[in-house]
Design a protein around this motif. Structure first.
Motif, PDB file in Angstrom:
ATOM      1  N   GLU A  26      26.308  18.308  38.509  1.00 15.89           N
ATOM      2  CA  GLU A  26      27.550  17.433  38.095  1.00 15.89           C
ATOM      3  C   GLU A  26      27.044  16.173  37.638  1.00 15.89           C
ATOM      4  O   GLU A  26      26.337  15.545  38.699  1.00 15.89           O
ATOM      5  CB  GLU A  26      28.485  17.503  39.419  1.00 15.89           C
ATOM      6  CG  GLU A  26      29.609  16.557  39.071  1.00 15.89           C
ATOM      7  CD  GLU A  26      30.643  16.438  40.306  1.00 15.89           C
ATOM      8  OE1 GLU A  26      31.648  17.243  40.365  1.00 15.89           O
ATOM      9  OE2 GLU A  26      30.320  15.836  41.265  1.00 15.89           O
ATOM     10  N   GLU A  39      29.885  18.734  33.788  1.00 21.33           N
ATOM     11  CA  GLU A  39      29.162  19.549  34.459  1.00 21.33           C
ATOM     12  C   GLU A  39      28.140  20.226  33.215  1.00 21.33           C
ATOM     13  O   GLU A  39      28.363  20.341  32.074  1.00 21.33           O
ATOM     14  CB  GLU A  39      29.848  20.674  35.307  1.00 21.33           C
ATOM     15  CG  GLU A  39      30.474  20.029  36.483  1.00 21.33           C
ATOM     16  CD  GLU A  39      31.135  21.075  37.202  1.00 21.33           C
ATOM     17  OE1 GLU A  39      30.997  22.323  37.101  1.00 21.33           O
ATOM     18  OE2 GLU A  39      31.911  20.691  38.113  1.00 21.33           O
ATOM     19  N   ASP A  86      23.007  24.384  38.804  1.00 19.50           N
ATOM     20  CA  ASP A  86      24.230  23.915  38.247  1.00 19.50           C
ATOM     21  C   ASP A  86      24.304  22.234  38.448  1.00 19.50           C
ATOM     22  O   ASP A  86      24.018  21.887  39.811  1.00 19.50           O
ATOM     23  CB  ASP A  86      25.388  24.489  38.620  1.00 19.50           C
ATOM     24  CG  ASP A  86      25.725  26.041  38.060  1.00 19.50           C
ATOM     25  OD1 ASP A  86      25.042  25.968  37.129  1.00 19.50           O
ATOM     26  OD2 ASP A  86      25.894  26.735  38.925  1.00 19.50           O
TER      27      ASP A  86
END
Length: 343
Positions: free
Chosen positions: A181, A167, A179
């Motif tokens: 992943e 991440e 954010d």
């Protein structure tokens, strides 16, 4: 895939088709001008010298070669048909996979571990490229400097195990940070081709942060309240959490209290009725006693409220120590009795 026009099968079939057409023209002309009869007469006249047999064999050989050529041409045409069908199927699958690639809700990158070989529309949008596809751009240029060690470690792991993930937080140009992943999977071990999926998890992380903040806020409130609080699992009546006041009142450590069945605190030894029966008067205030770690009993005022946490049932039991109040009442009563005796 190369065009079918360049296939050797098509080139051969065109030559056979030309031979077939020329042979048909020759047969048509030979039939029209009775050339076949002339050949037969010639064979009959010179049959005694062996020439006739040779010509007969030549005719049969030519006929056989013609049949073989025709059969070969049919086989090649069938092969070309299958070849074209396979090419159409591959093109259809390529269009289908391309549509899935482009319409994915996540950013998708195809890389050799060093350069970006392909990227979909969502990837261009997330990384701020617009309609300009950064083909052959360095993969490292997509990753903020502080996350390069994580990328290099993930690449080593994907080449070794076939998949990896990490991440990171990415600051998009002239907009808010998100954010991400990053999931990597190896799709071609020989060519080191890696399939990279970049998922925006900002919403999910915000929910986690909000939940954590709420838990911390609630813990702060419970830790600083004036009454003892126990969280009891409803099915087996085991204590799963306790605030500092409850630990101080009972004299147990957190390790000793967590996992204890609640009747061990609130029932006389051998009396386990509350462990088997529901809290019928849940929510009502009632006076009871609680047993400390030393075995001493304390009078308490308690309240039990059923709650649901994460789909499971619990009881929140809160109580306050009435020992000082009871002592004061006893002293007041004793003083009153003493005064009455004096009078």
């Amino acid at each position: 895939m190369e065009s079918i026009s360049k296939s050797p099968f098509l080139k051969g079939s065109n030559e056979l088709f030309l031979i077939f057409v020329l042979g048909f023209v020759f047969i048509f002309l030979a039939s029209k001008y009775n050339l076949f009869e002339s050949i037969v007469v010639f064979v009959e006249n010179y049959g005694h010298k062996g020439l006739g047999l040779l010509l007969v064999l030549s005719v049969y050989a030519s006929f056989g070669m013609g049949i073989f050529s025709l059969r070969r041409w049919i086989e090649l045409e069938n092969t070309v048909t299958l070849y074209r069908k396979a090419e159409d199927d591959l093109e259809e699958k390529d269009r289908m996979y391309r549509a899935l690639f482009e319409q994915s809700n996540d950013a998708v990158i195809i890389s050799d571990g060093k350069k970006v070989l392909d990227i979909n529309k969502k990837g261009c949008e997330i990384f701020g490229f617009g309609q300009n596809r950064p083909h052959n751009a360095s993969l490292m240029s997509f990753i903020p400097g502080e996350y390069l060690p994580e990328l290099q470690l993930a690449l080593k792991e994907v080449f070794k195990k076939g998949s990896s993930r990490f991440e990171m937080r990415y600051q998009r140009p002239e907009t808010e940070a998100i954010d991400m992943e990053i999931s990597l999977s190896l799709i071609d071990k020989k060519g080191n081709i890696v399939h990279i999926v970049v998922q925006d998890i900002t919403g999910r992380n915000n929910e986690k942060r909000l939940e954590q903040e709420n838990q911390e806020r609630m813990k702060t409130v419970l830790d600083n309240t004036l009454c003892g609080i126990l969280l009891i699992e409803a099915s087996f009546r085991k204590i799963v959490d306790a605030n500092p006041v409850a630990l101080r009142i009972t004299g147990y450590s957190e390790k000793e209290l967590i996992g204890m069945v609640c009747h061990q605190l609130t029932c006389q030894p051998g009396e386990e009725r509350c462990a088997a029966s529901p809290f019928d008067q849940a929510g009502d205030l009632s006076e009871s006693i609680i047993f400390k770690a030393t075995g001493e009993s304390l009078p308490i005022l308690r309240s039990v409220v059923p709650v649901s946490i994460g789909g499971s049932g619990y009881f929140v039991e809160s109580f306050i120590d009435l020992s000082d109040r009871k002592k004061a009442e006893e002293e007041l009563l004793q003083a009153k009795l003493t005064a009455e005796e004096t009078n």
